[in-house]
Design a protein around this motif. Structure first.
Motif, short mmCIF file in Angstrom:
data_model
loop_
_atom_site.label_atom_id
_atom_site.label_comp_id
_atom_site.label_asym_id
_atom_site.label_seq_id
_atom_site.Cartn_x
_atom_site.Cartn_y
_atom_site.Cartn_z
N TRP A 271 0.83 -1.20 0.00
CA TRP A 271 0.00 0.00 0.00
C TRP A 271 0.86 1.25 0.00
O TRP A 271 2.04 1.22 0.36
N GLU A 272 0.25 2.33 -0.39
CA GLU A 272 0.94 3.63 -0.44
C GLU A 272 -0.07 4.74 -0.21
O GLU A 272 -1.17 4.72 -0.76
N TYR A 273 0.30 5.68 0.66
CA TYR A 273 -0.53 6.85 0.92
C TYR A 273 0.33 8.10 0.76
O TYR A 273 1.52 8.09 1.11
N THR A 274 -0.25 9.18 0.28
CA THR A 274 0.46 10.45 0.17
C THR A 274 -0.40 11.57 0.73
O THR A 274 -1.63 11.47 0.80
N ALA A 275 0.26 12.65 1.13
CA ALA A 275 -0.42 13.84 1.64
C ALA A 275 0.39 15.06 1.25
O ALA A 275 1.62 15.01 1.15
N ASP A 276 -0.31 16.18 1.02
CA ASP A 276 0.40 17.38 0.58
C ASP A 276 -0.07 18.64 1.30
O ASP A 276 0.12 19.75 0.80
N ASN A 277 -0.67 18.50 2.47
CA ASN A 277 -0.96 19.66 3.31
C ASN A 277 -0.85 19.24 4.77
O ASN A 277 -0.79 18.04 5.09
N LYS A 278 -0.81 20.22 5.67
CA LYS A 278 -0.52 19.92 7.06
C LYS A 278 -1.54 18.98 7.69
O LYS A 278 -1.19 18.03 8.41
N GLU A 279 -2.82 19.22 7.43
CA GLU A 279 -3.86 18.40 8.04
C GLU A 279 -3.73 16.93 7.64
O GLU A 279 -3.81 16.02 8.47
N GLU A 280 -3.49 16.69 6.36
CA GLU A 280 -3.36 15.32 5.88
C GLU A 280 -2.07 14.68 6.38
O GLU A 280 -2.03 13.49 6.71
N VAL A 281 -0.99 15.48 6.45
CA VAL A 281 0.29 14.97 6.97
C VAL A 281 0.11 14.54 8.43
O VAL A 281 0.58 13.47 8.84
N MET A 282 -0.59 15.36 9.23
CA MET A 282 -0.82 15.02 10.63
C MET A 282 -1.65 13.75 10.74
O MET A 282 -1.42 12.93 11.64
N GLN A 283 -2.59 13.55 9.85
CA GLN A 283 -3.41 12.34 9.89
C GLN A 283 -2.55 11.10 9.62
O GLN A 283 -2.66 10.09 10.32
N LEU A 284 -1.68 11.18 8.60
CA LEU A 284 -0.80 10.06 8.32
C LEU A 284 0.14 9.79 9.50
O LEU A 284 0.38 8.64 9.88
#
Length: 223
Positions: free
Chosen positions: A33-46
């Protein structure tokens, strides 16, 4: 109206989940699996998801090293925490005593303690404070956030890597990499570049053999 609010909340949760761009593939007995994030809120969730089981585990020994060598060893045993610093004779403890929150320190021949949950929290899971920089940094002011999780599972065994990068243009950057096995983080590296200077910190985490003996503070000074 209540049903409409519930529907809206469910839709927002679905949008957030899709925004993380989850991709999974299963080949034979192995799942990746692979997940990506590109803003602070999504980064914090990961970040929170990746470290969830690690921060729930209360039996750890964490060895912290810096660019110049060993920094400290932190031992977490239940509600007790002990840190021995490598370059000085300083030691700290965070523990509960008769339902009272205690933070104690011994250094340079002086021993003292403080009471209160805030003091206790400053010493309990102390290595986590180095990672809290992710949440402490502002969301704007020219900073960019990105993160990626890659993982695989075969049978009962899984491995995963989290990489977080926070940049302030060409001025400064922080890169945090964490390696997990079976949902428990075993290694963390923090690469910090600011004004042309580089600082590196690594943390190695071992589970299951931690033991903390709290000190007798009856003769120690109260601050």
């Amino acid at each position: 109206m209540r049903n409409a609010k519930k529907l809206l909340a469910a839709m927002l949760a679905l949008v957030m989940a899709l925004a993380l761009c989850a991709c999974g593939v299963q080949i034979g007995g192995e799942e990746t699996w692979e997940y990506t994030a590109d803003n602070k809120e999504e980064v914090m969730q990961l970040y929170n998801d990746f470290f969830e089981e690690t921060f729930k585990n209360t039996n750890q020994v964490v060895t912290v090293k810096g660019t110049s060598g060993d920094l400290d060893v932190e031992t977490i045993d239940g509600t007790s925490d002990y840190i021995k610093y490598a370059t000085t004779d300083a030691e700290t403890w965070a523990f509960l005593q008769e339902d009272e929150y205690i933070y104690a320190m011994s250094a340079d021949g002086t021993s003292y303690y403080m009471t209160g949950e805030d003091y206790y929290n400053s010493g309990y899971f102390a290595y986590k404070k180095s990672l809290d920089v992710i949440d402490m940094l502002p969301e704007d002011e020219g900073l960019t956030y990105s993160a990626e999780v890659k993982g695989s599972k075969n049978g009962d065994n899984s491995t995963a890597t989290l990489t977080i990068e926070i940049k302030n243009g060409d001025k400064a950057s922080i890169t945090i990499t964490a390696e997990a096995k079976n949902d428990l983080v075993e290694g963390i590296s923090i690469h910090n570049v600011e004004d042309g200077e580089t600082r590196d910190t690594t943390m190695t985490i071992e589970y299951g053999n931690a033991s903390v003996t709290v000190p007798d503070i009856s003769d120690w000074s109260s601050m």
